[in-house]
Structures are given as C-alpha cells and as structure tokens.
Design a protein around this motif. Structure first.
Motif, PDB file in Angstrom:
ATOM      1  N   GLY A  75      36.990  58.096  38.643  1.00  0.00           N
ATOM      2  CA  GLY A  75      35.616  57.759  38.249  1.00  0.00           C
ATOM      3  C   GLY A  75      34.609  58.288  39.252  1.00  0.00           C
ATOM      4  O   GLY A  75      34.046  57.524  40.045  1.00  0.00           O
ATOM      5  N   PRO A  76      34.344  59.601  39.237  1.00  0.00           N
ATOM      6  CA  PRO A  76      33.454  60.174  40.261  1.00  0.00           C
ATOM      7  C   PRO A  76      32.005  59.687  40.178  1.00  0.00           C
ATOM      8  O   PRO A  76      31.272  59.765  41.164  1.00  0.00           O
ATOM      9  CB  PRO A  76      33.543  61.688  40.012  1.00  0.00           C
ATOM     10  N   GLY A  77      31.587  59.175  39.019  1.00  0.00           N
ATOM     11  CA  GLY A  77      30.172  58.820  38.836  1.00  0.00           C
ATOM     12  C   GLY A  77      29.665  57.845  39.881  1.00  0.00           C
ATOM     13  O   GLY A  77      28.566  58.019  40.429  1.00  0.00           O
ATOM     14  N   ALA A  78      30.450  56.810  40.166  1.00  0.00           N
ATOM     15  CA  ALA A  78      30.006  55.800  41.140  1.00  0.00           C
ATOM     16  C   ALA A  78      29.849  56.420  42.531  1.00  0.00           C
ATOM     17  O   ALA A  78      29.013  55.976  43.328  1.00  0.00           O
ATOM     18  CB  ALA A  78      31.017  54.654  41.195  1.00  0.00           C
ATOM     19  N   PHE A  79      30.628  57.456  42.816  1.00  0.00           N
ATOM     20  CA  PHE A  79      30.564  58.118  44.130  1.00  0.00           C
ATOM     21  C   PHE A  79      29.295  58.939  44.257  1.00  0.00           C
ATOM     22  O   PHE A  79      28.675  59.005  45.321  1.00  0.00           O
ATOM     23  CB  PHE A  79      31.819  58.983  44.352  1.00  0.00           C
ATOM     24  N   ILE A  80      28.919  59.574  43.129  1.00  0.00           N
ATOM     25  CA  ILE A  80      27.671  60.351  43.128  1.00  0.00           C
ATOM     26  C   ILE A  80      26.495  59.384  43.292  1.00  0.00           C
ATOM     27  O   ILE A  80      25.581  59.610  44.094  1.00  0.00           O
ATOM     28  CB  ILE A  80      27.532  61.142  41.803  1.00  0.00           C
ATOM     29  N   THR A  81      26.536  58.292  42.538  1.00  0.00           N
ATOM     30  CA  THR A  81      25.423  57.348  42.556  1.00  0.00           C
ATOM     31  C   THR A  81      25.251  56.729  43.940  1.00  0.00           C
ATOM     32  O   THR A  81      24.168  56.780  44.536  1.00  0.00           O
ATOM     33  CB  THR A  81      25.667  56.231  41.516  1.00  0.00           C
ATOM     34  N   THR A  82      26.300  56.138  44.466  1.00  0.00           N
ATOM     35  CA  THR A  82      26.143  55.414  45.738  1.00  0.00           C
ATOM     36  C   THR A  82      26.060  56.373  46.921  1.00  0.00           C
ATOM     37  O   THR A  82      25.148  56.271  47.748  1.00  0.00           O
ATOM     38  CB  THR A  82      27.324  54.432  45.938  1.00  0.00           C
ATOM     39  N   ASN A  83      26.994  57.312  47.002  1.00  0.00           N
ATOM     40  CA  ASN A  83      27.078  58.115  48.234  1.00  0.00           C
ATOM     41  C   ASN A  83      25.950  59.141  48.330  1.00  0.00           C
ATOM     42  O   ASN A  83      25.455  59.409  49.431  1.00  0.00           O
ATOM     43  CB  ASN A  83      28.441  58.807  48.331  1.00  0.00           C
ATOM     44  N   ILE A  84      25.536  59.681  47.181  1.00  0.00           N
ATOM     45  CA  ILE A  84      24.465  60.698  47.242  1.00  0.00           C
ATOM     46  C   ILE A  84      23.101  60.062  46.958  1.00  0.00           C
ATOM     47  O   ILE A  84      22.219  60.064  47.821  1.00  0.00           O
ATOM     48  CB  ILE A  84      24.746  61.863  46.259  1.00  0.00           C
ATOM     49  N   ASN A  85      22.940  59.476  45.754  1.00  0.00           N
ATOM     50  CA  ASN A  85      21.624  58.900  45.429  1.00  0.00           C
ATOM     51  C   ASN A  85      21.278  57.745  46.363  1.00  0.00           C
ATOM     52  O   ASN A  85      20.128  57.596  46.779  1.00  0.00           O
ATOM     53  CB  ASN A  85      21.593  58.401  43.984  1.00  0.00           C
ATOM     54  N   GLY A  86      22.267  56.936  46.678  1.00  0.00           N
ATOM     55  CA  GLY A  86      22.025  55.789  47.558  1.00  0.00           C
ATOM     56  C   GLY A  86      21.592  56.244  48.945  1.00  0.00           C
ATOM     57  O   GLY A  86      20.669  55.680  49.538  1.00  0.00           O
ATOM     58  N   THR A  87      22.251  57.263  49.460  1.00  0.00           N
ATOM     59  CA  THR A  87      21.879  57.764  50.797  1.00  0.00           C
ATOM     60  C   THR A  87      20.489  58.393  50.768  1.00  0.00           C
ATOM     61  O   THR A  87      19.676  58.188  51.683  1.00  0.00           O
ATOM     62  CB  THR A  87      22.934  58.779  51.308  1.00  0.00           C
ATOM     63  N   TYR A  88      20.199  59.113  49.690  1.00  0.00           N
ATOM     64  CA  TYR A  88      18.850  59.689  49.530  1.00  0.00           C
ATOM     65  C   TYR A  88      17.789  58.589  49.565  1.00  0.00           C
ATOM     66  O   TYR A  88      16.775  58.680  50.277  1.00  0.00           O
ATOM     67  CB  TYR A  88      18.775  60.470  48.206  1.00  0.00           C
ATOM     68  N   ASN A  89      18.065  57.529  48.810  1.00  0.00           N
ATOM     69  CA  ASN A  89      17.131  56.419  48.721  1.00  0.00           C
ATOM     70  C   ASN A  89      16.919  55.745  50.080  1.00  0.00           C
ATOM     71  O   ASN A  89      15.793  55.445  50.490  1.00  0.00           O
ATOM     72  CB  ASN A  89      17.731  55.421  47.710  1.00  0.00           C
ATOM     73  N   LEU A  90      18.019  55.560  50.775  1.00  0.00           N
ATOM     74  CA  LEU A  90      17.959  54.931  52.096  1.00  0.00           C
ATOM     75  C   LEU A  90      17.187  55.816  53.077  1.00  0.00           C
ATOM     76  O   LEU A  90      16.388  55.330  53.888  1.00  0.00           O
ATOM     77  CB  LEU A  90      19.399  54.741  52.577  1.00  0.00           C
ATOM     78  N   LEU A  91      17.403  57.126  52.998  1.00  0.00           N
ATOM     79  CA  LEU A  91      16.677  58.052  53.872  1.00  0.00           C
ATOM     80  C   LEU A  91      15.175  57.981  53.603  1.00  0.00           C
ATOM     81  O   LEU A  91      14.368  57.962  54.544  1.00  0.00           O
ATOM     82  CB  LEU A  91      17.175  59.490  53.646  1.00  0.00           C
ATOM     83  N   GLN A  92      14.816  57.958  52.326  1.00  0.00           N
ATOM     84  CA  GLN A  92      13.391  57.892  51.984  1.00  0.00           C
ATOM     85  C   GLN A  92      12.753  56.619  52.526  1.00  0.00           C
ATOM     86  O   GLN A  92      11.650  56.644  53.073  1.00  0.00           O
ATOM     87  CB  GLN A  92      13.207  57.935  50.455  1.00  0.00           C
ATOM     88  N   GLU A  93      13.453  55.501  52.345  1.00  0.00           N
ATOM     89  CA  GLU A  93      12.896  54.226  52.802  1.00  0.00           C
ATOM     90  C   GLU A  93      12.892  54.149  54.330  1.00  0.00           C
ATOM     91  O   GLU A  93      11.962  53.616  54.923  1.00  0.00           O
ATOM     92  CB  GLU A  93      13.679  53.053  52.190  1.00  0.00           C
TER      93      GLU A  93
END
Ligand code: NAD
Length: 351
Positions: A93-111
């Motif tokens: 299930g790669p989707g959760a990895f894309i969401t958390t590891n990539i989008n989540g890190t992007y979001n955290l970096l922005q904040e």
C-alpha cells in the motif's frame, strides 16, 4: 542545549526512545503523533506522568494542527520522526507512504518555516529542523563499500523512495528558504519496544513459543544493526550540535546476514530459556519467498558523525541483542496485545 523540543512520531519505536532519553536529560518535550497502528503510548509509560512531557494526537498532514502545536508549545527545535516505516507495507500500500512521508514532511516544513520566520534573531540562529531518515535511500551495496553522506541516492522500495523524496524536500527548504535543517540517515535499528512485525522481535517471540521462523529468500541479505538507544543519543547530538544544511550517517558497524541474526537469537534463547518441548530452536527456521526488490546489503560509514560530533555507539550487536531478548522476556504485557493482532501475516509479496 535546547530546552523545548517538539518530536513527531514520538509514540513509535525510535521516537519513543528519543522521548525517553530527552526527558532523562531534563528538557520539555511535546510528542506530536497520530497514533497509527505503529504508535503506542504504552512505550512512554515511564515518562508520561513527568511534568516535562506532553502529548498531542495529531497528523503531520494537518497544517492547522501542526501550526497550533508549534505556536502553543514554542519549540527551540523540531525532531521529525513521524513516518510510515515498514518496507513490506509500502509494497502492498504505497499510498500511505506518499501521503505521510512526502506530503506530511512538506506540510511540516512549511509550518516550521512560518514558525521560524516569526522567531527573533537569536532563536532563529539556534533553531533546528532535524529530519530523521534511513540509509535505504542509498539503495543496495554489493559485497564491498559503505554508504557515505555523499553516496548518490538510489532508492528501490516505495518506502525508501518516499523517504528519499522527503530528504530532498528538507534539503531544498534549507537552500531555498534558509530553514536551519539537519538530516540523518541511519541503518536498521533494534531494541526494546520494537513492533513485533519486524525481523528481530518477530523472531524472538516466535522462537520463544516454538513457532516457525520465516527467513526471506536465502537469508543472505546483510543489514548494519544499531541498538535503538544508541541511535536516540546520536539523534539528540545531531539535532543539538549538527551544522545547518549538513547530513550525518548513523550506523553501528554491525553487519550481519539475516540468517545469522536469526540463528543468534535462537542460540541466546536456547541458553537462557531452554525448553525441552521445543528443543534446538534453529530447527524452527524455514525459508520463504523473498521480498520483491530486496536490497542485498546496507552498511554505513559513520566517520563524519564520530569525528565531527564525537558520537560512538555503546552497544555491540552481541550486547544489544542479549539486552533486547531479555527485555522481550520481561515485558510480555507490552508485546502480547500487538503480537496477537499483527504477527504472522505475510506482507509485501506484490501479488
Ligand atoms: P515507527 O513506524 O515505529 O513509528 C512511526 C510513528 O509515526 C508512529 O508512532 C506513528 O503513529 C507516527 N505517525 C505515522 N504517520 C503519522 C502522521 N501522519 N502524523 C503523525 N504521526 C504519524 O517508525 P520508527 O521505526 O520509529 O522510525 C522512525 C523514523 O526513523 C522514521 O522516519 C523512519 O523512516 C526512520 N528510520 C527508521 C529505522 C528503523 O530501523 N526502524 C532506521 C532508520 C531510519
């Protein structure tokens, strides 16, 4: 030394070791964790009533939640460990990895960037965003060689590709926006509070009860093992003394083939808890279909961390593994509920 540290993923295997270690050093810690299947507050029982510890259940993909945590806790630095971390699950299930590891890190970096820009000059200079990553971003080694900080990225699994992507985002947020980031890439961890779907705890628990011990492929794959508490100390050193924009490799110099790891666990258990009805536990080993794209060998060159920041691991593989086996024997209340729910099912066959 920073006084207020926000840790993402602090209810996970490595994150909880970091939180326990930090509370022991006397700093204030906010653990920001979504409590996925891998998050477990029971791993923090020894520190959860400490006045310096606080917890927010939140998702790193939720910008408002991250912003509120940063603004109310006001950390001196952020240690980012929250991730989907199991390679086999990333195959199914790669989707959760894309969401958390990539989008989540992007979001955290922005904040983190928004928060950092609003700090005064002294606090800005002291602030760090420490991204915790894996040596798997470097791909697979042949019989020789070691991963260094300048080894080209060549991730092979959905997990390692998602971590590689997040490493690149962290690098870009430093170079483009000046966010003071540090990055670390570590080899395989083992130790107390390790989720029982991973090789070492799964082998300990199955061998204890005399159940079959599955080994992927021919068991020749080599990993460089590091005791989790040694990693936690290295991470705090990197977060507090690492140079902005730099990355550091972390590893124990303990290369072992998977089959030898499993045999050693059998030997330790035969010695400390012999069971006549089970007999010699090595006979429980059986080889199963290999993981698709299984990397052959990982090995770390940690010279930079040792020479520049003065880190050394305290445990050898032999001492750390023995400690770990004893810990599982003494902490059945921690692992039993997880083992009943998660151990045994084969994941990641890409079928
Ligand atoms: P883990 O799976 O045990 O824990 C991950 C934690 O992150 C869990 O508590 C989970 O609830 C939390 N989490 C997951 N998604 C989240 C989200 N969207 N928002 C907030 N929290 C979320 O992982 P681990 O083994 O402790 O690894 C921690 C970090 O270290 C990861 O970034 C991993 O890539 C890296 N790493 C792990 C190893 C290893 O051997 N385990 C080696 C090198 C690097």
């Amino acid at each position: 030394m920073a006084q207020r540290i926000l840790v993402t993923g602090g209810a996970g295997f490595i994150g909880s070791a970091v939180v326990r270690y930090l509370i022991g050093t006397g700093v204030q810690v906010l653990n920001f964790d979504a409590l996925t299947y891998a998050g477990n507050l029971a791993s923090l029982a020894s520190v959860s009533s400490d006045p310096r510890y606080s917890f927010v259940q939140g998702d790193i993909c939720d910008a408002e939640g991250v912003r509120a945590a940063l603004d109310s806790f006001k950390p001196d630095l952020v240690m980012h460990l929250a991730a989907e971390s199991h390679v086999d699950r990333s195959i199914d299930g790669p989707g959760a990895f894309i969401t958390t590891n990539i989008n989540g890190t992007y979001n955290l970096l922005q904040e983190a960037l928004r928060y950092w820009r609003a700090l005064d000059e002294t606090a800005q200079a002291a602030f760090r965003f420490h991204h915790i990553s894996t040596d798997e971003v470097f791909g697979s080694l042949g019989a020789d060689g070691l991963f260094r900080e300048d080894t080209p990225y060549q991730p092979n699994s959905p997990y390692s590709a998602s971590k590689a992507a997040s490493d690149h985002l962290v690098r870009a947020w430093h170079h483009t926006y000046g966010l003071p980031t540090v990055l670390s890439n570590c080899s395989n961890n083992y130790g107390p509070f390790h989720f029982p779907e991973k090789l070492i705890p799964l082998t300990i628990l199955n061998a204890l009860k005399g159940a079959p011990l599955p080994v992927y492929g021919t068991g020749e794959n080599v990993r460089d093992w590091l005791y989790v508490e040694d990693h936690a100390e290295a991470l705090v050193l990197i977060a507090t003394t690492g140079k902005p924009g730099e990355s550091y490799n972390v590893g124990g110099g303990n290369e072992r083939r998977n089959i030898d790891v499993v045999r050693t666990i059998c030997a330790i258990l035969d010695e400390i808890t012999p069971d006549a009805s089970i007999g010699n536990r090595e006979r429980l080993i059986h080889f199963v279909a290999d993981r698709p794209g299984h990397d052959a060998r990982y090995a770390i060159d940690a010279t930079k961390l040792t020479t520049e920041l003065g880190w050394t691991a305290k445990e050898t593989f032999e001492t750390g593994l023995r400690k770990t086996v004893h810990w599982y024997l003494e902490n059945q209340h921690w692992w039993e509920p997880l083992h009943n729910r998660y151990a045994g099912q084969r994941l990641g066959l890409a079928s």
